[in-house]
Design a protein around this motif. Structure first.
Motif, short mmCIF file in Angstrom:
data_model
loop_
_atom_site.label_atom_id
_atom_site.label_comp_id
_atom_site.label_asym_id
_atom_site.label_seq_id
_atom_site.Cartn_x
_atom_site.Cartn_y
_atom_site.Cartn_z
N TYR A 37 1.06 15.14 -1.61
CA TYR A 37 -0.17 15.53 -0.90
C TYR A 37 -1.31 14.55 -1.16
CZ TYR A 37 -0.87 16.97 -5.71
OH TYR A 37 -0.96 16.96 -7.07
N SER A 38 -2.36 14.73 -0.34
CA SER A 38 -3.62 14.01 -0.55
C SER A 38 -4.73 14.95 -0.98
CB SER A 38 -4.10 13.36 0.76
OG SER A 38 -3.19 12.42 1.19
N HIS A 44 -3.20 2.39 -7.07
CA HIS A 44 -4.64 2.23 -7.31
C HIS A 44 -5.42 3.53 -7.46
CE1 HIS A 44 -3.67 2.10 -2.97
NE2 HIS A 44 -4.69 2.92 -2.85
N THR A 48 1.09 10.08 6.87
CA THR A 48 2.40 9.41 6.91
C THR A 48 3.56 10.39 6.73
OG1 THR A 48 2.17 8.96 4.56
CG2 THR A 48 1.57 7.20 6.05
N HIS A 49 3.25 11.67 6.56
CA HIS A 49 4.32 12.64 6.39
C HIS A 49 4.70 13.25 7.75
CE1 HIS A 49 2.78 13.16 1.96
NE2 HIS A 49 3.13 11.93 2.26
N HIS A 100 -0.25 14.24 3.96
CA HIS A 100 -0.81 12.95 4.37
C HIS A 100 -0.29 12.57 5.76
CE1 HIS A 100 -1.39 8.48 4.24
NE2 HIS A 100 -2.54 8.89 3.73
N SER A 151 0.86 -1.19 0.00
CA SER A 151 0.00 0.00 0.00
C SER A 151 0.89 1.23 0.00
CB SER A 151 -0.89 0.01 1.24
OG SER A 151 -0.10 0.34 2.37
N GLY A 152 0.27 2.39 -0.09
CA GLY A 152 1.04 3.63 -0.06
C GLY A 152 1.74 3.84 1.27
N ILE A 153 1.07 3.51 2.35
CA ILE A 153 1.68 3.68 3.67
C ILE A 153 2.92 2.80 3.78
CG2 ILE A 153 1.33 3.15 6.12
CD1 ILE A 153 -1.36 4.44 6.00
N ASP A 204 5.90 11.89 -2.27
CA ASP A 204 4.83 10.90 -2.22
C ASP A 204 3.82 11.31 -3.31
OD1 ASP A 204 2.58 9.42 -1.72
OD2 ASP A 204 2.60 9.73 0.46
N ALA A 234 1.38 9.51 -4.47
CA ALA A 234 0.28 8.55 -4.43
C ALA A 234 -0.94 9.03 -5.21
CB ALA A 234 -0.11 8.27 -2.99
N HIS A 235 -1.28 10.30 -5.04
CA HIS A 235 -2.51 10.80 -5.68
C HIS A 235 -2.35 11.06 -7.17
CE1 HIS A 235 -6.20 11.60 -3.40
NE2 HIS A 235 -5.43 11.19 -2.40
N THR A 266 1.04 5.11 -4.55
CA THR A 266 0.11 3.98 -4.58
C THR A 266 -0.06 3.61 -6.05
OG1 THR A 266 -1.76 5.50 -4.75
CG2 THR A 266 -1.22 4.70 -2.54
N ASN A 270 5.81 4.26 1.94
CA ASN A 270 6.46 5.34 2.68
C ASN A 270 7.37 4.79 3.77
OD1 ASN A 270 5.33 7.20 1.03
ND2 ASN A 270 3.75 7.87 2.46
#
Ligand code: PLP
Length: 478
Positions: A215-216, A272, A168-169, A166, A106-108, A241, A243-244, A270, A111
Motif C-alpha cells: 500500500y501507499s 528512498h 501500479t496495482h 497504489h 523507481s518503484g513503478i 509492494d 515500497a512504503h 522503492t 513493479n
C-alpha cells in the motif's frame, strides 16, 4: 569520518558546478535550505545520508551496463559488477531474500519488472517459450499474435486506491490497469481494516493470476501469511509492494506474519522512502522467478544507473547496522505519538490510529477537503499531502484526507514529545481554516480562508521545533 569531510565534499562539488552553470549550484544550495526549513511530513520522503548522496555523484553515471552481473551487453563493466553485486548481497542479507535485483530506477519500474517476471513464469505460452530460448527468428506472425493474446488480459487482485493501494496495482492511470483485468479489495467500512475473509472471497470469485499486497496509504500492519494462504488457495502468485514500509521490514519492526519476504513469491520496493536510500527500486524474489527478474533490463527497464546502484549498496550497508533497527522503531513510535496527539485533540483518523510510519487524517470532520487542508498546512510551514480516504466522496483529486508520515522527521532526530507539538500545530491550522465558496455561492472544494498571521505564527513554531534538530548538521555550504 570528520564532519569537515562532508562539508568539504559538498562545498567543493558546488564550486565545480558553479564554474559551469551557477544557477544549478544555486538551486542545489536553495534546496538544502528549503529542506532544512520545512517540517516535512510527507510519508514517502526521507533524507539520505551524505555517503549515499555522494556515491551518486561520480563517473559511474557514464557507464552503460545493460544485462546483469557477469552477463553484460557492454564491455568493461567489472566495476559496475562490483557495486551491483554488493548492493544485491546487502539486500539479500538485510531482508533474508533468496534473490535481489537492484536495477529498477523507481518503484513503478520495479513493479513492471515483477509483472513481466510473473507473466513469463506463469502464463502457458508456447510462443513465449520459443522467444525465451532465443528462437525469435522462428516465430511466425501467428506466434506473435498468440503471445500477445496469452500474456494480455490476465487477472490482478490488489488493494483499492481509496483504501490505500497504489496506482501500479492495476489502476487505469497506470499501464498495469490497461494490461491487467483488475479487481480490488477494500477495507471494512466500520473499522477501516483489511477484511481477510472478503479478500479470500474476492480471490475465490475472481481467480487472479497475481494477488498484490502492499500500500501507499494504509496505516496498519498487513498479515502477509494470511494473504499468501489466500493466494495459494486460488493458485495466484503473491506479490507484495513494500515500497512504503521497507525500512520497517529492514529494521525488524515488521517480523513474522508482517514481514512480506518469507511469504511472498516476489517483493518490490522503492529504496528512498522509509529505507532511506537513493531514489530507486528493487525486486526480491524466490529462486524460481530470479531468471525472469534478471531480464528486467532490457526487457522493461532502460540501461541501469550504476551510480545509483552504488548508492543503493551504501544505503543498504547502513540499513544493516544495528542503529537502523533503532531508527525504524522510532519511526513507528513517532507515528503513534502523532496519532495519539491528534486523536486527543479530536481528529478523526482512518482506522483510529497507526502501526506503521503513516497516519491518515479524515479532514471532513474539520469541514475541509484534503486539498484545502493540504494548502492551509503548507501556508503554515507544514508539508503534507492530500490523500483519499476509504469510499472518499471527494474523489482522488480533492480527497477528504491528509496523509502524514514520520520517516523524515525521525531521521532529523525529532522524538515523541515533538510529535505531540506537531499534532497541536496541525490541529490548530485545521480548526482555524474555513472552506470557501465559488463565485455562484456553491461550496468550493479548493478555496479556503486562514488568517495569515496565524499561519505565520504556526510556521514560526514549526521552525522552532526543527531548530534543535538541524538537517545534515555537518554540512555547511557557506
Ligand atoms: N509502490 C508504492 C506502494 C508507492 O507508494 C509508490 C510511490 O509512491 C510506488 C510504488 C512508486 O514509486 P516511484 O515513485 O519510485 O516510482
Amino acid at each position: 569520518m570528520s564532519h569537515n569531510a562532508e562539508s568539504t565534499a559538498f562545498r567543493s562539488a558546488l564550486e565545480v558546478i558553479r564554474a559551469v552553470e551557477p544557477r544549478v549550484a544555486d538551486a542545489i544550495g536553495a534546496e538544502l535550505t528549503d529542506q532544512r526549513e520545512s517540517l516535512k511530513l510527507i510519508a514517502s520522503e526521507n533524507y539520505a545520508s551524505p555517503a549515499t548522496l555522494l556515491a551518486m555523484g561520480n563517473w559511474f553515471s557514464d557507464k552503460y551496463a545493460e544485462g546483469t552481473v557477469g552477463r553484460r551487453f557492454y564491455a568493461g563493466c567489472q566495476n559496475v559488477d562490483t557495486v551491483e553485486a554488493l548492493a544485491a548481497e546487502h539486500a539479500r542479507e538485510l531482508f533474508g531474500a533468496a534473490h535481489a535485483y537492484v536495477q529498477p530506477h523507481s518503484g513503478i519500474d520495479a513493479n513492471l519488472v515483477a509483472f513481466w517476471a510473473v507473466l513469463a513464469d506463469r502464463v502457458e505460452s508456447p510462443a513465449l517459450k520459443k522467444a525465451q530460448v532465443r528462437q525469435v527468428n522462428d516465430l511466425t506472425e501467428a506466434d506473435w499474435f498468440a503471445l500477445r493474446r496469452e500474456l494480455g488480459n490476465q487477472r490482478m487482485l490488489g488493494m483499492s486506491l481509496d483504501a490505500g493501494g497504489h496506482l501500479t496495482h492495476g489502476f487505469r492511470p497506470n499501464i498495469s490497469g490497461k494490461m491487467f483485468d483488475q479487481r480490488s479489495y477494500g477495507t471494512d467500512p466500520a473499522t477501516g481494516l483489511i477484511d481477510y475473509d472478503r479478500v479470500a472471497e474476492a480471490a475465490r470469485e475472481f481467480k487472479p493470476l497475481i494477488l498484490v499486497g502492499g500500500y501507499s496509504a494504509y496505516p496498519r500492519k498487513v498479515n502477509f501469511r494470511i494473504l499468501r494462504e489466500i493466494a495459494d488457495s486460488v493458485g495466484a502468485t503473491f506479490m507484495v509492494d513494500m515500497a512504503h514500509f521497507a525500512g520497517l521490514v529492514a529494521g525488524k519492526v515488521f517480523t513474522g506474519d508482517f514481514d512480506p519476504v518469507p511469504h511472498a513469491h516476489i517483493v518490490t520496493t522503492t529504496t528512498h522512502k522509509s529505507l532511506r536510500g537513493p531514489r530507486g527500486g528493487m525486486v526480491l524474489c524466490q529462486p524460481e522467478l530470479a531468471d525472469q527478474v534478471d531480464r528486467g533490463c532490457p526487457m522493461v527497464l532502460g540501461g541501469p544507473l550504476p551510480h545509483v546502484m552504488a548508492a543503493k549498496a551504501v544505503a543498504l550497508a547502513e540499513a544493516r547496522r544495528p542503529d537502523f533497527a533503532d531508527y525504524a522503531q522510532r519511526i513507528v513510535d513517532n507515528a503513534q505519538a502523532l496519532a495519539d496527539g491528534l486523536l486527543r485533540r479530536g481528529a478523526t483518523l482512518v482506522t483510529g490510529g497507526t502501526d506503521n510510519h503513516l497516519v491518515l487524517i479524515d479532514v471532513s470532520g474539520y469541514g475541509l477537503t484534503g486539498r484545502q487542508a493540504e494548502q492551509a498546512l503548507l501556508d503554515s510551514g507544514i508539508v503534507t499531502n492530500r490523500n483519499s480516504v476509504p469510499q472518499d466522496p471527494n474523489g482522488a483529486w480533492y480527497t477528504s484526507g491528509i496523509r502524514i508520515g514520520t520517516p523524515a522527521l525521525t531521521t532529523r532526530g525529532l522524538g515523541t514529545a515533538e510529535m505531540d507539538q506537531t499534532a497541536e500545530l496541525i490541529h490548530t491550522v485545521l480548526t482555524q481554516t474555513t472552506a470557501g465558496a465559488n463565485a455562484d455561492g456553491t461550496p468550493s472544494k479548493a478555496k479556503y480562508t486562514l488568517d495569515a498571521d496565524l499561519a505565520d505564527k504556526v510556521a514560526r513554531q514549526a521552525t522552532d521545533l526543527l531548530a534543535p534538530h538541524p538537517l545534515y548538521p555537518a554540512i555547511n555550504l557557506t
